[in-house]
Design a protein around this motif. Sequence first.
Motif, short mmCIF file in Angstrom:
data_model
loop_
_atom_site.label_atom_id
_atom_site.label_comp_id
_atom_site.label_asym_id
_atom_site.label_seq_id
_atom_site.Cartn_x
_atom_site.Cartn_y
_atom_site.Cartn_z
N SER A 107 0.83 -1.19 0.00
CA SER A 107 0.00 0.00 0.00
C SER A 107 0.87 1.25 0.00
CB SER A 107 -0.91 0.02 1.23
OG SER A 107 -1.50 1.31 1.38
N THR A 108 0.70 2.08 -1.01
CA THR A 108 1.45 3.33 -1.07
C THR A 108 1.10 4.21 0.12
OG1 THR A 108 1.63 3.28 -3.48
CG2 THR A 108 1.85 5.43 -2.43
N GLU A 109 -0.17 4.29 0.47
CA GLU A 109 -0.56 5.12 1.61
C GLU A 109 0.05 4.62 2.90
OE1 GLU A 109 -4.87 5.11 1.18
OE2 GLU A 109 -4.77 7.17 0.46
N ASP A 110 0.04 3.30 3.12
CA ASP A 110 0.65 2.75 4.33
C ASP A 110 2.15 3.04 4.36
OD1 ASP A 110 -1.81 1.81 5.14
OD2 ASP A 110 -1.38 -0.30 4.66
N LEU A 111 2.80 2.89 3.23
CA LEU A 111 4.23 3.16 3.14
C LEU A 111 4.52 4.63 3.45
CD1 LEU A 111 6.96 1.85 2.44
CD2 LEU A 111 6.57 2.54 0.08
N MET A 112 3.70 5.51 2.93
CA MET A 112 3.89 6.94 3.17
C MET A 112 3.73 7.29 4.64
SD MET A 112 1.95 8.61 -0.12
CE MET A 112 2.56 10.29 0.07
N THR A 113 2.82 6.61 5.34
CA THR A 113 2.55 6.97 6.74
C THR A 113 3.53 6.35 7.73
OG1 THR A 113 0.95 5.16 6.98
CG2 THR A 113 0.08 7.32 6.29
N GLU A 114 4.50 5.61 7.23
CA GLU A 114 5.51 5.03 8.12
C GLU A 114 6.45 6.09 8.69
OE1 GLU A 114 7.51 1.87 6.04
OE2 GLU A 114 5.75 0.57 6.15
N SER A 115 6.55 7.24 8.05
CA SER A 115 7.45 8.28 8.52
C SER A 115 6.94 9.64 8.09
CB SER A 115 8.85 8.06 7.93
OG SER A 115 9.68 9.17 8.21
N ILE A 116 7.15 10.64 8.94
CA ILE A 116 6.75 12.00 8.57
C ILE A 116 7.91 12.78 7.94
CG2 ILE A 116 4.95 12.10 10.33
CD1 ILE A 116 6.90 13.97 11.93
N GLU A 117 9.04 12.12 7.77
CA GLU A 117 10.21 12.77 7.18
C GLU A 117 9.91 13.18 5.74
OE1 GLU A 117 13.98 11.86 8.09
OE2 GLU A 117 13.52 11.11 10.08
N ILE A 118 10.47 14.28 5.33
CA ILE A 118 10.29 14.78 3.97
C ILE A 118 10.99 13.84 3.00
CG2 ILE A 118 10.83 16.66 2.37
CD1 ILE A 118 10.66 18.54 4.84
N VAL A 119 10.25 13.44 1.97
CA VAL A 119 10.81 12.58 0.93
C VAL A 119 11.28 13.47 -0.21
CG1 VAL A 119 10.34 10.72 -0.71
CG2 VAL A 119 9.27 10.68 1.56
#
Length: 181
Positions: free
Chosen positions: A70-82
């Motif tokens: 899940s892209t959304e799950d992967l994104m929510t693993e960290s609040i660091e700026i990508v």
Amino acid sequence: NVGAGCGATVGKYRGMETCMKSGIGSYALQIGDLMVGALVAVNALGDIYDADTGTKIAGLLNEDGTGFVSTEDLMTESIEIVENKFVGNTTLGVVLTNGDFSKAQLCKIAGMAQDGYARSIRPVHTSADGDSIYAVSAGPVQADQDLVGVLAAEVVSEAILRAVSSAESAYGFLSAKDLKK
């Protein structure tokens, strides 16, 4: 896999190594004399879902290419700026109707049609996406603007599903058809 759909892919949060092939899709509805259709080239950072069932049908693949992440799950693993997100994403759509609408009404219909993106692409409208929809009126049929906007969201969502489900694997990218095999 033709025209605007030739280079289309989805699920690119981790880059091109784990994305899937997409394409261009269309769908139309008719109520009485009123016709509303959509044509969408689906080239999104996010994953594609069937809006009616909530089932993910294409997107970010796991490392061995046998299932999804899940892209959304992967994104929510960290609040660091990508930094350096893959930015080669633009889902483009057009809604066509034979309804008689002004430019301002067509802008509203196009805005409502964006809901079709939100129903089927997650996440959608990120800073790495250049998503847009245009609405075109080519007819004399008098119809309610809000009804056409509701139908526009529906045909856009279905056109997205058709773009993904009709795409063939190409250029080393797996299609939804081939993932099911």
